[in-house]
Motif scaffolding. Structure first.
Motif, PDB file in Angstrom:
ATOM      1  N   ASP A  25       0.840  -1.184   0.000  1.00  0.00           N
ATOM      2  CA  ASP A  25       0.000   0.000   0.000  1.00  0.00           C
ATOM      3  C   ASP A  25       0.888   1.252   0.000  1.00  0.00           C
ATOM      4  OD1 ASP A  25      -1.772   2.022   0.408  1.00  0.00           O
ATOM      5  OD2 ASP A  25      -2.987   0.933   1.868  1.00  0.00           O
ATOM      6  N   GLU A  27       0.251   4.393  -0.501  1.00  0.00           N
ATOM      7  CA  GLU A  27      -0.298   5.547   0.225  1.00  0.00           C
ATOM      8  C   GLU A  27      -0.023   5.405   1.727  1.00  0.00           C
ATOM      9  OE1 GLU A  27      -1.728   8.989  -1.022  1.00  0.00           O
ATOM     10  OE2 GLU A  27      -2.332   7.348  -2.325  1.00  0.00           O
ATOM     11  N   ALA A  28      -0.231   4.170   2.251  1.00  0.00           N
ATOM     12  CA  ALA A  28      -0.012   3.929   3.679  1.00  0.00           C
ATOM     13  C   ALA A  28       1.470   4.053   4.025  1.00  0.00           C
ATOM     14  CB  ALA A  28      -0.521   2.538   4.052  1.00  0.00           C
ATOM     15  N   ARG A  30       3.665   5.885   2.434  1.00  0.00           N
ATOM     16  CA  ARG A  30       4.011   7.311   2.365  1.00  0.00           C
ATOM     17  C   ARG A  30       3.604   8.003   3.677  1.00  0.00           C
ATOM     18  NH1 ARG A  30       3.185  10.355  -2.844  1.00  0.00           N
ATOM     19  NH2 ARG A  30       1.681   8.725  -3.292  1.00  0.00           N
ATOM     20  N   SER A 241      10.366  21.429  -2.674  1.00  0.00           N
ATOM     21  CA  SER A 241       9.499  20.330  -2.218  1.00  0.00           C
ATOM     22  C   SER A 241       8.104  20.400  -2.849  1.00  0.00           C
ATOM     23  CB  SER A 241       9.389  20.354  -0.694  1.00  0.00           C
ATOM     24  OG  SER A 241       8.840  21.586  -0.280  1.00  0.00           O
ATOM     25  N   TYR A 242       7.704  21.605  -3.330  1.00  0.00           N
ATOM     26  CA  TYR A 242       6.369  21.707  -3.941  1.00  0.00           C
ATOM     27  C   TYR A 242       6.375  21.266  -5.393  1.00  0.00           C
ATOM     28  CZ  TYR A 242       8.499  26.155  -5.332  1.00  0.00           C
ATOM     29  OH  TYR A 242       9.365  27.097  -5.810  1.00  0.00           O
ATOM     30  N   GLU A 243       7.565  20.886  -5.888  1.00  0.00           N
ATOM     31  CA  GLU A 243       7.633  20.424  -7.281  1.00  0.00           C
ATOM     32  C   GLU A 243       7.520  18.902  -7.317  1.00  0.00           C
ATOM     33  OE1 GLU A 243      10.651  22.244  -9.697  1.00  0.00           O
ATOM     34  OE2 GLU A 243      10.619  20.577 -11.106  1.00  0.00           O
ATOM     35  N   PHE A 244       6.365  18.427  -7.759  1.00  0.00           N
ATOM     36  CA  PHE A 244       6.143  16.990  -7.880  1.00  0.00           C
ATOM     37  C   PHE A 244       5.364  16.762  -9.158  1.00  0.00           C
ATOM     38  CE2 PHE A 244       3.407  19.079  -4.759  1.00  0.00           C
ATOM     39  CZ  PHE A 244       2.203  19.065  -5.422  1.00  0.00           C
ATOM     40  N   GLU A 245       5.368  15.522  -9.608  1.00  0.00           N
ATOM     41  CA  GLU A 245       4.620  15.189 -10.821  1.00  0.00           C
ATOM     42  C   GLU A 245       3.139  15.381 -10.541  1.00  0.00           C
ATOM     43  OE1 GLU A 245       5.720  14.010 -13.855  1.00  0.00           O
ATOM     44  OE2 GLU A 245       7.767  14.474 -13.202  1.00  0.00           O
ATOM     45  N   PHE A 246       2.482  16.172 -11.337  1.00  0.00           N
ATOM     46  CA  PHE A 246       1.069  16.398 -11.067  1.00  0.00           C
ATOM     47  C   PHE A 246       0.176  15.394 -11.800  1.00  0.00           C
ATOM     48  CE2 PHE A 246      -2.781  18.513 -10.117  1.00  0.00           C
ATOM     49  CZ  PHE A 246      -2.509  19.294  -9.021  1.00  0.00           C
ATOM     50  N   ASP A 247       0.513  15.154 -13.058  1.00  0.00           N
ATOM     51  CA  ASP A 247      -0.389  14.330 -13.865  1.00  0.00           C
ATOM     52  C   ASP A 247      -0.155  12.846 -13.694  1.00  0.00           C
ATOM     53  OD1 ASP A 247      -0.268  16.740 -16.463  1.00  0.00           O
ATOM     54  OD2 ASP A 247      -1.719  16.464 -14.880  1.00  0.00           O
ATOM     55  N   GLU A 249       1.155  11.326 -10.961  1.00  0.00           N
ATOM     56  CA  GLU A 249       1.116  10.788  -9.588  1.00  0.00           C
ATOM     57  C   GLU A 249       0.037   9.714  -9.502  1.00  0.00           C
ATOM     58  OE1 GLU A 249       2.088  11.551  -6.284  1.00  0.00           O
ATOM     59  OE2 GLU A 249       3.851  12.668  -6.894  1.00  0.00           O
ATOM     60  N   GLU A 250       0.336   8.704  -8.710  1.00  0.00           N
ATOM     61  CA  GLU A 250      -0.641   7.608  -8.595  1.00  0.00           C
ATOM     62  C   GLU A 250      -1.933   8.095  -7.971  1.00  0.00           C
ATOM     63  OE1 GLU A 250      -0.911   3.151  -6.785  1.00  0.00           O
ATOM     64  OE2 GLU A 250       0.682   4.453  -6.153  1.00  0.00           O
TER      65      GLU A 250
ATOM     66  N   PHE B  70      -5.674  14.472  -8.709  1.00  0.00           N
ATOM     67  CA  PHE B  70      -4.470  14.504  -7.874  1.00  0.00           C
ATOM     68  C   PHE B  70      -4.811  14.376  -6.395  1.00  0.00           C
ATOM     69  CE2 PHE B  70      -1.325  16.712  -5.294  1.00  0.00           C
ATOM     70  CZ  PHE B  70      -0.200  15.979  -5.629  1.00  0.00           C
ATOM     71  N   ARG B  77      -9.173   6.604  -9.052  1.00  0.00           N
ATOM     72  CA  ARG B  77      -9.355   5.490 -10.004  1.00  0.00           C
ATOM     73  C   ARG B  77     -10.405   4.498  -9.520  1.00  0.00           C
ATOM     74  NH1 ARG B  77      -3.985   2.989 -10.910  1.00  0.00           N
ATOM     75  NH2 ARG B  77      -2.774   4.785 -10.219  1.00  0.00           N
ATOM     76  N   TYR B 127       5.653  27.868 -13.154  1.00  0.00           N
ATOM     77  CA  TYR B 127       5.359  28.493 -11.870  1.00  0.00           C
ATOM     78  C   TYR B 127       5.329  29.995 -12.079  1.00  0.00           C
ATOM     79  CZ  TYR B 127       6.493  24.159  -9.377  1.00  0.00           C
ATOM     80  OH  TYR B 127       6.510  22.874  -8.911  1.00  0.00           O
ATOM     81  N   GLN B 177      -8.015   6.498   4.150  1.00  0.00           N
ATOM     82  CA  GLN B 177      -7.296   5.356   4.737  1.00  0.00           C
ATOM     83  C   GLN B 177      -8.026   4.841   5.970  1.00  0.00           C
ATOM     84  OE1 GLN B 177      -3.985   3.879   4.809  1.00  0.00           O
ATOM     85  NE2 GLN B 177      -3.591   4.505   2.713  1.00  0.00           N
TER      86      GLN B 177
END
Lengths: 250, 205
Positions: A25, A27-28, A30, A241-247, A249-250, B70, B77, B127, B177
């Motif tokens: 998991d 998410e868990a 993380r 830290s605010y730069e992450f993959e937006f589209d 991301e799981e 997001f 999903r 940005y 969760q």
């Protein structure tokens, strides 16, 4: 020092660790990495919320009701000025020598021209505050933040920030002066007033966030942890830290 | 010599300012914030009317589907089409309500824009850097903007290094969760936020 022992001691008494999630998991996992001490932190958070509801919130509202804005600004300025020597030492420790000169200038200006710091004359003449703390110094030195911690009464923190608070507690010039004069209780009063003043100034935003959140504990943690990342020098972080993959991301 | 240097610096700064003002993403965010300040924050309308006005701008300017996907993470999903649609609608209402409670905190602060920055990992996004010139100390606000066929859309707002999108994602994910991934329960909770007092316990099992 006694204050620090009280804080850390009460934390240890509540000591409890979350067990790492099993399986895949993501998410868990993380969530666990972000907050391995979550069960203990939630207990302290619950205690803080009770104190907040029955003591801090009404006292801060009462303080707001009985004092005009000009008085509250004066109190905030006075407390901020008392903190300038701590900022000065940390400016030096962070090798920010220009800022340390500015901080000295601010302290002298506000103490003598600003009636013991009640008026922030320095900011008005264009010398901005360089407020920093020992926990920020530790961050600049590359000290890792460590697990997230919720401190009794003081709220969101981490190991680095708690250490910083500890060092500041027994190197605070106000504390040292009060100890020498045999009036240590004066420091408790100063801390109490500071807690109420800080609470009052964040009252609206805090209550609005609390009302709108489906899990206020996580909102506070997420906000605190992201804000802490700002302390790191750009060369320490690969990217903000605010730069992450937006589209993707799981 | 010193004077010459000052003129040179002023020239450079003004050139930079003109460049920043012409960045299309900066213009998009600046126009939006100008409209919100004039039509909502400084408007003398009733709170309800302000809220409606804000919701209109909010819905137009944000890429709500991307944000919805997001902030729900993997639960997006798992959700069916109806739940997704209902979640996005409820999210907009809840966020608008939350911002509307803060309208009164605005006291004429100006927003200064510093230009746009490319995001290496996402070529279609930039940005936009800005600062809200608050009285005590300026507040750094970064707008994450995506270029789409129909124009620019905001996908995240970062205040003092805190990403709103990531905050929502963490909050909703903790809630889901603890509640067996029940998206409908999350939607119900978002709809009835105003009546809940002890939210810190909601996500507890």
């Amino acid at each position: 020092m006694k204050r620090f022992v009280v804080i850390v001691g009460s934390l240890l008494m509540l000591g409890a660790c979350a067990s790492a999630p099993k399986g895949n998991d993501a998410e868990a996992l993380r969530a666990y990495r972000a907050d391995p001490l979550e069960p203990m932190n939630r207990q302290v958070f619950k205690f803080n919320m009770t104190v907040d509801t029955y003591v801090l919130d009404p006292v801060a509202k009462g303080y707001r009701f009985i004092t005009p804005q000009i008085v509250r600004t004066g109190v905030n300025n006075f407390l901020n000025n008392l903190y300038e020597p701590v900022t000065f030492v940390n400016n030096l420790l962070q090798f920010e020598f220009e800022k340390s000169v500015q901080t000295t200038g601010r302290f002298l200006t506000n103490t003598f021209l600003g009636v013991a710091g009640v008026f922030d004359v320095a900011t008005n003449v264009g010398v901005p505050s360089n407020k920093t703390s020992f926990s920020e110094t530790l961050a600049v030195w590359g000290f890792p933040e460590g697990p997230y911690l919720v401190l009794p009464l003081l709220g969101p923190s981490n190991v680095r920030r708690t250490m910083g608070l500890g060092v500041e507690t027994f190197t605070d010039p106000v504390y040292l002066a009060a100890e020498n004069a045999g009036v240590e209780n004066l420091v408790w009063i100063k801390d109490g007033v500071r807690i109420i003043a800080v609470k009052e100034s964040s009252l609206d935003l805090y209550n609005s966030m609390k009302k709108d959140s489906v899990d206020f504990y996580t909102t506070m943690r997420s906000t605190f942890q992201q804000n802490q990342k700002k302390l790191l020098e750009p060369d320490v972080q690969e990217k903000p830290s605010y730069e992450f993959e937006f589209d993707t991301e799981e | 010599m010193k004077k010459l240097f000052t003129y040179f610096l002023a020239f450079l700064m003004s050139a930079n300012f003109c460049f920043a003002a012409q960045d299309p993403a900066v213009l998009f965010v600046k126009n939006l914030s100008d409209k919100i300040i004039t039509d909502v924050l400084q408007s003398k309308q009733e709170k309800n009317q302000k809220e409606k006005e804000f919701e209109k701008y909010f819905t137009e300017a944000l890429d709500l589907k991307s944000i919805g996907r997001f902030v729900l993470g993997r639960y997006w999903r798992q959700a069916n089409t109806n739940q997704r649609k209902e979640f996005v609608e409820t999210f907009v209402k809840a966020t608008t309500r939350s911002w509307s409670d803060r309208f009164d905190l605005y006291s004429g602060e100006k927003i200064v824009f510093y230009g746009e920055r490319k995001i290496e990992s996402s070529p279609s996004q930039v940005y936009v850097d800005s600062k809200i010139m608050a009285k005590d100390s300026p507040v750094e606000v970064i707008w994450r903007v995506k270029k789409k066929k129909e124009g620019y859309k905001i996908i995240d707002i970062v205040v003092e290094n805190v990403s709103m999108a990531l905050n929502y994602r963490n909050e909703y994910s903790a809630f889901l969760q603890a509640n067996n991934g029940d998206v409908s329960l999350l939607i119900e909770n978002l709809k009835h936020q105003k009546t809940k007092e002890k939210k810190e316990d909601v996500s507890k099992k």
